[in-house]
Structures are given as structure tokens and as C-alpha cells.
Design a protein around this motif. Structure first.
Motif, mmCIF file in Angstrom:
data_model
loop_
_atom_site.group_PDB
_atom_site.id
_atom_site.type_symbol
_atom_site.label_atom_id
_atom_site.label_comp_id
_atom_site.label_asym_id
_atom_site.label_seq_id
_atom_site.Cartn_x
_atom_site.Cartn_y
_atom_site.Cartn_z
ATOM 1 N N LEU A 1 -12.359 -4.235 -2.403
ATOM 2 C CA LEU A 1 -12.670 -3.685 -1.086
ATOM 3 C C LEU A 1 -14.064 -3.060 -1.060
ATOM 4 N N GLU A 2 -14.376 -2.324 -2.120
ATOM 5 C CA GLU A 2 -15.675 -1.663 -2.166
ATOM 6 C C GLU A 2 -16.809 -2.695 -2.162
ATOM 7 N N GLU A 3 -16.601 -3.774 -2.930
ATOM 8 C CA GLU A 3 -17.618 -4.825 -2.998
ATOM 9 C C GLU A 3 -17.734 -5.581 -1.677
ATOM 10 N N VAL B 1 -3.855 -1.975 -8.070
ATOM 11 C CA VAL B 1 -4.357 -1.302 -6.869
ATOM 12 C C VAL B 1 -5.795 -0.843 -7.089
ATOM 13 N N GLU B 2 -6.119 -0.439 -8.315
ATOM 14 C CA GLU B 2 -7.510 -0.101 -8.622
ATOM 15 C C GLU B 2 -8.408 -1.332 -8.459
ATOM 16 N N ALA B 3 -7.885 -2.496 -8.880
ATOM 17 C CA ALA B 3 -8.640 -3.746 -8.725
ATOM 18 C C ALA B 3 -8.807 -4.081 -7.246
ATOM 19 N N ASP C 1 -5.131 -10.588 -2.879
ATOM 20 C CA ASP C 1 -5.869 -11.035 -4.063
ATOM 21 C C ASP C 1 -5.549 -10.204 -5.307
ATOM 22 N N ALA C 2 -4.956 -9.017 -5.117
ATOM 23 C CA ALA C 2 -4.586 -8.177 -6.260
ATOM 24 C C ALA C 2 -3.290 -8.654 -6.908
ATOM 25 N N VAL C 3 -2.537 -9.489 -6.205
ATOM 26 C CA VAL C 3 -1.230 -9.938 -6.721
ATOM 27 C C VAL C 3 -1.359 -10.740 -8.020
#
Length: 323
Positions: free
Chosen positions: A48-50, A41-43, A259-261
Motif C-alpha cells: 500500500l505504501e509503495e 498484513v505487514e506485507a 495480494d497478501a494472501v
């Protein structure tokens, strides 16, 4: 009300770090810092931030800082929490369709589970969350759950007779243990260690990383790899929060979750191996050559009780048909 107030206070403390973002999504996880679901989730937040040029951030509250899963589900439905990584078990009494993923031995292997959740069945069940003030975003791995206890090695169904096992707050899990002759005791995850230590329960059931990271292996020296459950975990979002965002931002969030999966799966495979090595090195007695057939046969009563509607019967048939 006290729990919600406490959670709000915790959210305020962390808000300063994310002031630069226009939108800060606050995410809950019961697992500790560094756990694969937490890191994934941090990834997602970094993506998202990028991709939003710094407009959208994710603040992850690990280690059940915002409460145990049952409470955080309610808070996410109310919009107090934005994102929540939760085991599917606690959803079984809320969203009927999630029961099929919690059925003992419904998945033949982890690869089979991946094929199911990545396909039409997985998408159909995620869609059901929208009827409960939530948005289903993605499935994470929860590993293979097996029994551990402080009394004796379990080498057959008969060895479970009379043992008290903690289970998640799910009727399916309660009935699974009962069908094997054990005594099911629903308890919050955070109470398991002390409950085994003090003899309130004899053991619990979980995967390698949870068994290790929780320290349960310190008080439960017997672990039997019967692998009765391969239950995926789910990342959900508050429907209220999602619908407050633009269509563009909603799409960014959905894609970042997807994409985090693979990030999570890679981390999970490595963590599973490391946790197994640590538990074995600690001297826990591992039973890994058990005959699963009697365990599977004992589950007939669980399926008869819980797979009653045509919808659930169809889902079970579809899952079993996936190669």
C-alpha cells in the motif's frame, strides 16, 4: 470502555512512526510478531505504501496489544480499529453464514478449502460482513486444528470422554466438543496456557504453529492429528473507515489485501513445518494415524443443529461440490 481507552492509548504511542503518511490504518492481530498472519498484513502495508506513493501506511499491533479477538471485532465495528485479522470462529454468532466454514470436517483438505474461499462461496460470505459494519477483505490460512491435552493420548472418540477442552467463543465449537463426549470451555486465547497448567482445563485444539508459538506444547504433552477443523481466518476492515476513503484508495486496499494472501500461504506452509519439527523435538507424543470416521460420524448432531436455514444448507451443498 476501559479496553477501548487502553487501545486508543496504544494507538497513540505508535502514531509517531507513521506521521509521514496521510492515512495510517491501524491493524490488530492476536498472534505474536513474526507469525504468518502478522507478516502478511505487514506485507500488505508495504504494498500500500509503495502503490500510494507513501500516502497510505499500515501499523500492525500484534500479540493482542489491542485486546482479544472478541473485543477487537467490536472495536473494528465501531471504527476504533481500522484493520483486524481474526479467526472466523468468533464471527459465528455474529454472521450466520460464517458458520459453514467452522463446521467440523466441512473441508476435505487444505487445497479444498483454498478452492472454496478463492471462489464464489468465499466471495459471497465476505460480502455478508458489510451488513455488520465491516468489510471482508481476504481469507488467510488457519491450518488444521486438532486436539491436544495434558492427560493422555487420544486415539479414539472414547478417549475424549470427560476431558475439558478450551474452544473459541463459538456455539459450533462448543457443540463439536460436546458431541465427542468432552466438556467444552470457551476461553480467551491468552488464558489457555495458565488454564492447562493449573488444571482449569485439560487441553485445547489448534494448529501446529499456534500450538508451538503459544507454548501450549510445554503444558500439553499429547497432540492428536484428528484435523477436525480447517477454518480459514479473515482480514476485515472497519466499514466506517473504508467508506471515508476515496474510491481509488479503497481499490488499492482491496487489491493489496488480495495480494497478501499468497504471501501468507507461503509463510504458513513454512511455519507449519518448522513448528511441527520443534514440537516433535520437544518430546510431545503425537497421534497421527487416527481413524477419523467415528469422529466424522459424531458430527451429524452438530450439522442438524446448526445447518438449519435454506441458505446454510445451500452453502454446505455448494462447498461439498467444489473440486
Amino acid at each position: 470502555m476501559k479496553l477501548v481507552t487502553t487501545s486508543l492509548a496504544a494507538l497513540v504511542v505508535a502514531s509517531g512512526a507513521a506521521q509521514a503518511c496521510e492515512i495510517t490504518l491501524r491493524s490488530s492481530d492476536t498472534h505474536p510478531e513474526g507469525y504468518p498472519t502478522v507478516v502478511a498484513v505487514e506485507a500488505m502495508g508495504e504494498m500500500l505504501e509503495e502503490r500510494s506513493d507513501g500516502r497510505i501506511c499500515v501499523e500492525v499491533f500484534h500479540s493482542a496489544q489491542l485486546g482479544e479477538e472478541k473485543d477487537t471485532i467490536e472495536q473494528t465495528q465501531l471504527g476504533v480499529i481500522d484493520l483486524n485479522r481474526v479467526s472466523l470462529g468468533p464471527f459465528n454468532n455474529i454472521i450466520e453464514e460464517t458458520k459453514v466454514f467452522s463446521l467440523p470436517y466441512i473441508f476435505r483438505s487444505t487445497d479444498h478449502m483454498h478452492a472454496v474461499v478463492d471462489g464464489e462461496v468465499g466471495a459471497d460470505i465476505l460480502a455478508e460482513f458489510s451488513n455488520h459494519d465491516l468489510v471482508g477483505l481476504a481469507y488467510f490460512d488457519g491450518g488444521s486444528r486438532s486436539f491436544y491435552n495434558s492427560k493422555k493420548p487420544i486415539t479414539s472418540v472414547a478417549d475424549i470422554e470427560g476431558l475439558k477442552f478450551r474452544v473459541m467463543q463459538s456455539d459450533v465449537f462448543v457443540d463439536m466438543v460436546d458431541a465427542l463426549g468432552g466438556n467444552a470451555t470457551p476461553l480467551p486465547y491468552g488464558e489457555v496456557y495458565s488454564s492447562i497448567q493449573t488444571g482449569v482445563i485439560d487441553g485445547a485444539e489448534n494448529n501446529w504453529p499456534s500450538f508451538e508459538s503459544s507454548g501450549h506444547y510445554e503444558v500439553a504433552g499429547y497432540y492428536t492429528l484428528d484435523q477436525h477443523l480447517i477454518v480459514p481466518e479473515v482480514l476485515v476492515m472497519s466499514k466506517t473507515k473504508m467508506e471515508s476513503l476515496s474510491a481509488e484508495d479503497q481499490a488499492l486496499i482491496r487489491q493489496a489485501a488480495k495480494d497478501a494472501v499468497p504471501v501468507m500461504r507461503d509463510l504458513w506452509a513454512k511455519r507449519e513445518k518448522a513448528s511441527e519439527e520443534k514440537v516433535r523435538a520437544a518430546g510431545v507424543e503425537i497421534v497421527d494415524d487416527i481413524d477419523k470416521t467415528p469422529f466424522i460420524d459424531a458430527m451429524d448432531v452438530v450439522y442438524e443443529k446448526h445447518v438449519t436455514s435454506d441458505k446454510l444448507k445451500d452453502l454446505v451443498t455448494r462447498i461439498r461440490a467444489v473440486e
